[in-house]
Design a protein around this motif. Structure first.
Motif, PDB file in Angstrom:
ATOM      1  N   PHE A 118       0.843  -1.177   0.000  1.00 15.96           N
ATOM      2  CA  PHE A 118       0.000   0.000   0.000  1.00 15.96           C
ATOM      3  C   PHE A 118       0.883   1.233   0.000  1.00 15.96           C
ATOM      4  O   PHE A 118       1.917   1.248   0.661  1.00 15.96           O
ATOM      5  N   LEU A 119       0.428   2.252  -0.731  1.00 13.62           N
ATOM      6  CA  LEU A 119       0.950   3.597  -0.546  1.00 13.62           C
ATOM      7  C   LEU A 119       0.113   4.245   0.540  1.00 13.62           C
ATOM      8  O   LEU A 119      -1.111   4.117   0.537  1.00 13.62           O
ATOM      9  N   MET A 120       0.784   4.928   1.481  1.00  9.18           N
ATOM     10  CA  MET A 120       0.063   5.486   2.629  1.00  9.18           C
ATOM     11  C   MET A 120       0.416   6.955   2.808  1.00  9.18           C
ATOM     12  O   MET A 120       1.483   7.406   2.378  1.00  9.18           O
ATOM     13  N   PHE A 121      -0.478   7.683   3.447  1.00 10.87           N
ATOM     14  CA  PHE A 121      -0.213   9.074   3.761  1.00 10.87           C
ATOM     15  C   PHE A 121       0.700   9.167   4.988  1.00 10.87           C
ATOM     16  O   PHE A 121       0.828   8.218   5.771  1.00 10.87           O
ATOM     17  N   LYS A 122       1.301  10.328   5.147  1.00 13.24           N
ATOM     18  CA  LYS A 122       2.276  10.528   6.213  1.00 13.24           C
ATOM     19  C   LYS A 122       1.582  10.849   7.528  1.00 13.24           C
ATOM     20  O   LYS A 122       0.837  11.817   7.631  1.00 13.24           O
ATOM     21  N   GLN A 123       1.833  10.024   8.537  1.00 13.60           N
ATOM     22  CA  GLN A 123       1.326  10.249   9.889  1.00 13.60           C
ATOM     23  C   GLN A 123       2.424  10.917  10.706  1.00 13.60           C
ATOM     24  O   GLN A 123       3.548  10.431  10.761  1.00 13.60           O
ATOM     25  N   ASN A 124       2.105  12.039  11.363  1.00 18.21           N
ATOM     26  CA  ASN A 124       3.118  12.825  12.062  1.00 18.21           C
ATOM     27  C   ASN A 124       3.268  12.493  13.534  1.00 18.21           C
ATOM     28  O   ASN A 124       4.314  12.745  14.120  1.00 18.21           O
ATOM     29  N   PHE A 133      -2.007  15.682  12.854  1.00 23.36           N
ATOM     30  CA  PHE A 133      -1.840  14.226  12.892  1.00 23.36           C
ATOM     31  C   PHE A 133      -1.282  13.690  11.569  1.00 23.36           C
ATOM     32  O   PHE A 133      -0.497  12.746  11.553  1.00 23.36           O
ATOM     33  N   ALA A 134      -1.706  14.259  10.451  1.00 22.95           N
ATOM     34  CA  ALA A 134      -1.276  13.766   9.136  1.00 22.95           C
ATOM     35  C   ALA A 134      -0.936  14.943   8.237  1.00 22.95           C
ATOM     36  O   ALA A 134      -1.401  16.069   8.446  1.00 22.95           O
ATOM     37  N   SER A 135      -0.127  14.652   7.224  1.00 23.59           N
ATOM     38  CA  SER A 135       0.263  15.660   6.241  1.00 23.59           C
ATOM     39  C   SER A 135      -0.249  15.275   4.861  1.00 23.59           C
ATOM     40  O   SER A 135      -0.467  14.092   4.572  1.00 23.59           O
ATOM     41  N   ILE A 136      -0.414  16.279   4.017  1.00 18.91           N
ATOM     42  CA  ILE A 136      -0.756  16.010   2.615  1.00 18.91           C
ATOM     43  C   ILE A 136       0.548  15.648   1.903  1.00 18.91           C
ATOM     44  O   ILE A 136       1.166  16.435   1.169  1.00 18.91           O
ATOM     45  N   PHE A 178      -4.964   8.641   6.216  1.00 20.56           N
ATOM     46  CA  PHE A 178      -5.885   8.782   5.090  1.00 20.56           C
ATOM     47  C   PHE A 178      -7.272   9.189   5.589  1.00 20.56           C
ATOM     48  O   PHE A 178      -7.862  10.176   5.139  1.00 20.56           O
ATOM     49  N   ILE A 179      -7.796   8.440   6.540  1.00 21.00           N
ATOM     50  CA  ILE A 179      -9.152   8.721   7.005  1.00 21.00           C
ATOM     51  C   ILE A 179      -9.199  10.058   7.764  1.00 21.00           C
ATOM     52  O   ILE A 179     -10.202  10.779   7.711  1.00 21.00           O
ATOM     53  N   TRP A 180      -8.099  10.415   8.434  1.00 18.86           N
ATOM     54  CA  TRP A 180      -8.040  11.703   9.124  1.00 18.86           C
ATOM     55  C   TRP A 180      -8.104  12.852   8.113  1.00 18.86           C
ATOM     56  O   TRP A 180      -8.833  13.826   8.321  1.00 18.86           O
ATOM     57  N   MET A 182      -9.373  12.776   5.077  1.00 15.60           N
ATOM     58  CA  MET A 182     -10.697  12.830   4.458  1.00 15.60           C
ATOM     59  C   MET A 182     -11.732  13.426   5.417  1.00 15.60           C
ATOM     60  O   MET A 182     -12.632  14.166   5.003  1.00 15.60           O
ATOM     61  N   ASP A 183     -11.597  13.101   6.696  1.00 14.18           N
ATOM     62  CA  ASP A 183     -12.525  13.635   7.699  1.00 14.18           C
ATOM     63  C   ASP A 183     -12.305  15.134   7.891  1.00 14.18           C
ATOM     64  O   ASP A 183     -13.243  15.934   7.837  1.00 14.18           O
ATOM     65  N   LYS A 184     -11.058  15.520   8.101  1.00 16.88           N
ATOM     66  CA  LYS A 184     -10.744  16.921   8.406  1.00 16.88           C
ATOM     67  C   LYS A 184     -11.058  17.844   7.232  1.00 16.88           C
ATOM     68  O   LYS A 184     -11.560  18.962   7.423  1.00 16.88           O
ATOM     69  N   TYR A 185     -10.781  17.388   6.015  1.00 14.68           N
ATOM     70  CA  TYR A 185     -10.899  18.264   4.847  1.00 14.68           C
ATOM     71  C   TYR A 185     -12.066  17.893   3.933  1.00 14.68           C
ATOM     72  O   TYR A 185     -12.068  18.247   2.756  1.00 14.68           O
ATOM     73  N   HIS A 186     -13.053  17.169   4.460  1.00 18.83           N
ATOM     74  CA  HIS A 186     -14.133  16.697   3.585  1.00 18.83           C
ATOM     75  C   HIS A 186     -14.900  17.848   2.933  1.00 18.83           C
ATOM     76  O   HIS A 186     -15.495  17.679   1.867  1.00 18.83           O
ATOM     77  N   ASN A 187     -14.856  19.014   3.561  1.00 18.75           N
ATOM     78  CA  ASN A 187     -15.594  20.165   3.025  1.00 18.75           C
ATOM     79  C   ASN A 187     -14.649  21.312   2.677  1.00 18.75           C
ATOM     80  O   ASN A 187     -15.082  22.466   2.602  1.00 18.75           O
TER      81      ASN A 187
END
Length: 869
Positions: A118-124, A133-136, A178-180, A182-187
């Motif tokens: 899997f490719l994964m997003f960066k968890q800080n 918690f996470a970076s783009i 990833f889910i963080w 999507m949740d934080k920036y869903h809007n």
């Protein structure tokens, strides 16, 4: 795509009639008219592909409250037309599987699409509620692993040459970042655009065909503060409850998919989702509007949680109640058929949904697991039963491909019971039937988790072959075989001047002919010529030292396989290049620091002559090094987190040189211990990884994945995070389960080792526990500190070695002659940390140059040249 617990409060058992399973429906009643909305008891209308009957007087929209009885789908059921293309066979290829030779074993022709996982997003950090918690950005380690599979192991080129599309699977069961996001920036339109651009740029840069959006982490993780289980979301109910709507993270995922589709319509875009409503209710079914297909993870319906019924975890057809132990209406065993009906909106309304989603059947694919669950063995950490790869099931039970579950009248589901085991799995017959079901009922095909777990394709029991046979793909080409004849691996070639070496390899192809064989020497390629039974070529070395040689065979259909060896080029005078062993950090190590601080880079360098020049280079920048006997070290402080390349080059007094390069990563750890949290999904391939779990530090003694520190013997206790530790090990705990035999504990200043599973048995009472040693006893000999590791050198009869064992393990000592043959192989046994002295009897050895090696758990920790007079 890793599997997660399915909680026991899931849907009530589905009761869809057989006709619905075949997607055949009654005619639709008169369409409901919002301009003529008043109806009385018994009136029937149709709305959105469903028939409804009024329970009493009502003027509301059908399905919006409890005044209407849902009679089920009508007409085409709102499912739309059948998928009219060839069936997709979508295989997931993980980056972490030990012992699977991707470069040679992966055959792209057995799938139509491959997703690299899997490719994964960066968890800080480990605080999900923190603002950062996470970076783009992508996790650099995971990106490195994916790139290695794509390019170093040749998967991208090999697959695309055969017309097989290659996508990256983004997310997985541990990507909380990833889910963080999507949740934080869903809007947040700007942030979603940034994320979409990151993904598009990655696909373009790597030349990929698409991305698979695999957002799974709907559960709590004990190692990440602030996470909680998100299951059980209500999306309507059989009583007419209102729909809570999709989870905000799922809304973000849909909007991300929309942006990806708009930015590059040519890329494949897919997603993998949970099949049933406990976690499935979190998703937004509008996601499918932007996808090429939606993959239903139709597995783990049993086996992955403690209260699971004992039965099939990936059945195709519905499983009747009261068939298996533990099965009930509140704890049912689901099937692929159930999941398909739920996602198409054909399911019986239940406590947390009113029939499911409304995804067109042509967008759906269902899952085939290449693993089973052993219900005779429950995992000690409270997370279900033991997971068994299909190839391991067949290895233990050769009749497994045709051993069917006695409760399955169709004889599809696999079950073996013997040797104390009770394993359920998918048989080849079931795998093929799933492909046929998908085709017959208008779906797109199958997703497969995962490709490394199948048996050999032509063995007679392959799941992939059964799937391809069902799809009509009977002309799958098998890769050729190639093997070295001369020189042999680890051989030492002595020459006074650089003269040509004859390279010789054999090649064969089971279902075709060999088109050619080529050779590579340190990156330079030369074509082989058939000479009798072998392919030959010549290369001339340009330097003394290690030479990497690769032979590659290509068959008449373009499939290839390779084999790589290493030889040493030594001059006739007996000079050999230095032996360089980088001791810190290890290759692939993740160094976790509380803040960026000094790191000691070290390497052991030995030679049969002086080594006046040893250089350390980090990412192209030379570092000042210091000699301490055979050890060379440099003190270096990283400027930032990230992946670094360390090169150590040693040149001896006769100009022979050796270059060793490793890669490692530096991360900032914010928790109390200066070590990363243990991750159940991470493969700890090399011994010596230090992790944090439940406030304690542990080090693994050999390869492991998914085995819990403090409960599995592979993890050795180091200390509590407050620095307190027992010099002998971890103290016995009366309430703890010691499931793995061989686990050592400390009780009343003595060390004991268990013989089998135990809980609450006092070690001093004997029985399950056997005495090992007193804590005051020591197994160490010699003295600490630096000094010669092998003496005398040259030696005449016996070679003495002083060894520092850094971690407990099985120690062996080897002596290898100039032809690469092991002439002494001595097992020193399982040793604790400390200094030891050994003696190898070399009296019978011929005079010459030898290589001695010291291994712990199969890993070389010391290697040097010695001379026998």
């Amino acid at each position: 795509m890793k599997k997660q617990p399915v909680l026991t409060l899931i849907l009530l058992i589905l009761g869809v009639i057989c006709a619905q399973a075949q997607y055949e429906f009654p005619d639709c009643a008169t369409p409901w008219d919002p301009n003529n909305a008043e109806h009385t008891q018994g009136d029937k209308v149709s709305y959105n592909g469903l028939n409804y009957e009024a329970k009493w007087y009502t003027n509301t929209t059908p399905g919006s409250d409890g005044s209407w009885q849902n009679l089920g789908a009508c007409g085409d059921g709102g499912l739309g037309p059948d998928y009219d293309g060839p069936q997709r066979i979508i295989g997931y290829l993980p980056t972490w599987v030990e012992g699977y030779d991707i470069a040679n074993e992966f055959n792209p022709e057995v799938v139509t699409h491959v997703n690299i996982s899997f490719l994964m997003f960066k968890q800080n950090n480990n605080n999900y509620n923190s603002s950062d918690f996470a970076s783009i950005a992508f996790d650099e380690t995971q990106e490195y692993k994916v790139d290695s599979v794509l390019f170093d192991l040749g998967v991208l080129q090999k697959a695309q040459q055969k017309g097989v599309t290659v996508s990256v699977a983004l997310g997985g069961a541990t990507d909380f970042a990833f889910i963080w996001l999507m949740d934080k920036y869903h809007n947040n339109d700007q942030k979603l655009n940034e994320i979409a651009d990151l993904i598009i740029n990655y696909m373009d840069e790597k030349g990929l065909d698409g991305v698979d959006l695999d957002m799974e982490c709907w559960w709590a993780d004990a190692n990440i503060t602030g996470t909680s289980d998100q299951g059980g979301r209500v999306r309507g109910s059989k009583w007419g409850d209102s729909d809570q709507g999709p989870h905000p993270a799922a809304i973000g995922l849909t909007r991300l998919a929309q942006k990806l589709r708009q930015k590059d319509p040519s890329k494949l875009l897919s997603a993998a989702v949970f099949g049933t409503s406990w976690y499935g209710n979190n998703y937004d079914d509008e996601l499918v509007d932007h996808l090429d297909w939606l993959g239903l993870m139709t597995y783990d319906f049993t086996g992955s949680w403690d209260a699971s019924p004992s039965g099939p975890h990936s059945a195709l057809y519905k499983v009747p109640l009261n068939t298996y132990p533990g099965q009930s209406a509140n704890n049912p065993i689901y099937s692929a058929q159930d999941a398909l009906e739920y996602w198409m909106g054909l399911a019986e309304p239940a406590w947390n949904h009113d029939g499911g989603f409304s995804v067109p059947k042509s967008k759906l694919v269902l899952g085939v697991p290449m693993y089973g669950y052993d219900f005779s063995q429950q995992k000690p950490a409270g997370n279900g039963f033991v997971y068994v790869p299909y190839k391991d099931i067949v290895a233990e039970f050769p009749n497994a491909p045709t051993s069917y579950d006695a409760n399955d009248s169709r004889m599809l589901q696999g079950n073996v019971t013997g040797n104390g085991r009770n394993i359920y799995y998918n048989t080849p017959k079931l795998a093929g039937k799933k492909l046929e079901y998908s085709r017959d009922y208008g779906h797109q095909g199958l997703i497969i988790w995962e490709l490394t777990q199948d048996v050999d394709y032509n063995s007679g029991g392959s799941l992939l072959k059964a799937i391809n046979d069902a799809a009509g793909n009977t002309d799958v080409n098998q890769s050729p075989n190639v093997s070295w004849v001369a020189p042999v691996n680890m051989e030492t070639l002595v020459m006074s001047s650089f003269t040509p070496i004859t390279l010789r390899a054999s090649a064969s192809d089971a279902d075709g002919t060999i088109a050619g064989v080529s050779f590579e020497a340190n990156g330079s390629q030369v074509t082989g010529t058939l000479n009798g039974s072998y392919y030959e070529a010549q290369v001339t070395p340009t330097a003394y030292g290690e030479l990497t040689l690769k032979a590659t065979a290509v068959d008449n259909e373009g499939a290839s396989s390779s084999q790589t060896i290493k030889v040493t080029i030594a001059d006739e005078a007996g000079n050999l290049p230095p032996v360089v062993n980088v001791t810190n950090p290890s290759n692939g190590e993740v160094i976790t620091q509380s803040e960026l601080s000094e790191i000691r880079l070290s390497a052991m360098v030995t030679d049969d002559s002086d080594v006046p020049n040893v250089t350390f280079t980090i990412n192209g920048q030379a570092q000042s090094s210091t000699a301490n006997g055979d050890e060379y070290y440099a003190l270096w402080t990283p400027a930032a987190e990230g992946t670094y390349s360390l090169t150590v080059e040693a040149t001896d007094s006769e100009s022979a040189s050796t270059i060793v390069e490793i890669a490692f990563e530096v991360k900032i750890q914010t928790s109390g211990c200066d070590a990363p949290q243990w991750d159940a999904a991470t493969v700890y391939a090399a011994a010596g990884n230090i992790v944090q779990y439940n406030g304690k530090l542990y080090s693994n003694q050999w390869w492991t994945q998914g085995e819990t520190p403090g409960q599995a013997a592979v993890w050795e206790f180091i200390e509590d995070c407050n620095g307190q530790s027992d010099p002998c090990g971890e103290a016995w705990q009366s309430g703890k389960v010691y499931a793995t035999s061989g686990t050592e504990v400390v009780y009343e200043n003595k060390v004991y080792r268990n013989k089998w599973w135990t809980q609450g048995d006092n070690p001093a009472a004997g029985g399950v526990w056997e005495y090992v040693r007193d804590c005051s006893a020591t197994l160490s000999y010699g003295t600490g500190g630096s000094g010669s590791m092998a003496y005398p050198n040259p030696f005449t009869s016996s070679l003495n070695m002083r060894v520092k064992v850094e971690r407990k393990g099985d120690v062996s000592l080897k002596m290898i002659n100039a032809q690469g043959v092991i002439v002494i192989d001595q097992n020193a046994g399982r040793l604790d940390q400390g200094w030891y002295e050994f003696s190898l009897d070399g009296a019978s050895l011929k005079a010459g140059i030898y290589l001695y090696q010291i291994e712990i758990n199969g890993e070389i920790i010391r290697s040097a040249r010695v001379i026998k007079e």
